[in-house]
Design a protein around this motif. Structure first.
Motif, PDB file in Angstrom:
ATOM      1  N   ARG A  16       0.827  -1.212   0.000  1.00  0.00           N
ATOM      2  CA  ARG A  16       0.000   0.000   0.000  1.00  0.00           C
ATOM      3  C   ARG A  16       0.861   1.262   0.000  1.00  0.00           C
ATOM      4  NH1 ARG A  16      -5.354  -0.822   0.934  1.00  0.00           N
ATOM      5  NH2 ARG A  16      -5.919  -2.938   1.546  1.00  0.00           N
ATOM      6  N   LYS A  17       1.936   1.247   0.772  1.00  0.00           N
ATOM      7  CA  LYS A  17       2.837   2.402   0.836  1.00  0.00           C
ATOM      8  C   LYS A  17       3.475   2.660  -0.526  1.00  0.00           C
ATOM      9  CE  LYS A  17       6.938   4.071   3.222  1.00  0.00           C
ATOM     10  NZ  LYS A  17       7.963   3.777   4.216  1.00  0.00           N
ATOM     11  N   ARG A  18       3.977   1.593  -1.157  1.00  0.00           N
ATOM     12  CA  ARG A  18       4.616   1.753  -2.466  1.00  0.00           C
ATOM     13  C   ARG A  18       3.620   2.164  -3.541  1.00  0.00           C
ATOM     14  NH1 ARG A  18       8.753  -3.399  -2.581  1.00  0.00           N
ATOM     15  NH2 ARG A  18       9.990  -2.739  -0.790  1.00  0.00           N
ATOM     16  N   GLY A  68      10.525  11.068  -9.225  1.00  0.00           N
ATOM     17  CA  GLY A  68      10.481   9.748  -9.845  1.00  0.00           C
ATOM     18  C   GLY A  68      11.620   8.854  -9.389  1.00  0.00           C
ATOM     19  N   VAL A  69      12.815   9.421  -9.270  1.00  0.00           N
ATOM     20  CA  VAL A  69      13.956   8.638  -8.782  1.00  0.00           C
ATOM     21  C   VAL A  69      13.685   8.151  -7.367  1.00  0.00           C
ATOM     22  CG1 VAL A  69      16.381   8.807  -8.058  1.00  0.00           C
ATOM     23  CG2 VAL A  69      15.679   9.668 -10.300  1.00  0.00           C
ATOM     24  N   VAL A  73      13.313   4.292  -8.051  1.00  0.00           N
ATOM     25  CA  VAL A  73      14.664   3.746  -7.917  1.00  0.00           C
ATOM     26  C   VAL A  73      15.008   3.505  -6.451  1.00  0.00           C
ATOM     27  CG1 VAL A  73      17.115   4.148  -8.348  1.00  0.00           C
ATOM     28  CG2 VAL A  73      15.428   4.840 -10.048  1.00  0.00           C
ATOM     29  N   LEU A  74      14.894   4.545  -5.645  1.00  0.00           N
ATOM     30  CA  LEU A  74      15.298   4.432  -4.243  1.00  0.00           C
ATOM     31  C   LEU A  74      14.220   3.824  -3.363  1.00  0.00           C
ATOM     32  CD1 LEU A  74      17.071   7.869  -3.821  1.00  0.00           C
ATOM     33  CD2 LEU A  74      18.088   5.652  -4.351  1.00  0.00           C
ATOM     34  N   VAL A  80      19.799   0.344  -4.148  1.00  0.00           N
ATOM     35  CA  VAL A  80      20.578   1.272  -3.333  1.00  0.00           C
ATOM     36  C   VAL A  80      20.007   1.411  -1.934  1.00  0.00           C
ATOM     37  CG1 VAL A  80      21.358   3.656  -3.142  1.00  0.00           C
ATOM     38  CG2 VAL A  80      21.332   2.545  -5.364  1.00  0.00           C
ATOM     39  N   ARG A  81      18.717   1.634  -1.830  1.00  0.00           N
ATOM     40  CA  ARG A  81      18.117   1.863  -0.513  1.00  0.00           C
ATOM     41  C   ARG A  81      18.269   0.643   0.396  1.00  0.00           C
ATOM     42  NH1 ARG A  81      11.971   3.731   0.928  1.00  0.00           N
ATOM     43  NH2 ARG A  81      12.346   3.970   3.136  1.00  0.00           N
ATOM     44  N   GLU A  82      17.958  -0.524  -0.115  1.00  0.00           N
ATOM     45  CA  GLU A  82      18.081  -1.735   0.704  1.00  0.00           C
ATOM     46  C   GLU A  82      19.524  -1.993   1.107  1.00  0.00           C
ATOM     47  OE1 GLU A  82      16.181  -3.970   2.408  1.00  0.00           O
ATOM     48  OE2 GLU A  82      14.769  -2.382   1.977  1.00  0.00           O
TER      49      GLU A  82
END
Length: 101
Positions: A16-18, A68-69, A73-74, A80-82
């Motif tokens: 839901r968050k994503r 958007g990034v 992406v992040l 990268v984030r994980e």
């Protein structure tokens, strides 16, 4: 170290968050296109002698790209984030498991 499996409630919350973040970007992009079309029309049909609308298009466009990034992406839970989250978690665990004062 094996990764912890998510519970169905955690999966639902994360999904839901994503989805909300992606929807926010789609709304942002739609407003960007509509507003900039209006400004383009104003710029070329009587509101100024030069095409001034290119400046807000570029500035706001940079903001839209960065948004958007951050979403695609992040924020997708991998990459990268994980990697950064995993490194920070490991560092904190090492500090926490050190000798007691």
């Amino acid at each position: 170290m094996p990764e912890r499996r998510l519970t169905p409630d955690e999966i639902d919350r994360l999904a839901r968050k994503r989805a909300g973040a992606k929807l926010g970007w789609y709304i942002h992009a739609t407003v960007y296109v509509l507003v900039n079309l209006v400004m383009l029309g104003m710029s070329h049909h009587g509101f100024g002698t030069r095409p001034w609308s290119v400046f807000p298009v570029l500035g706001w466009g940079l903001g839209l790209v960065l948004h958007g990034v951050s979403v695609f992406v992040l924020g997708r839970g991998s990459g990268v984030r994980e990697y950064l989250v995993r490194r920070e978690r490991e560092r904190l665990e090492r500090e926490n498991s050190g000798p007691s004062p």
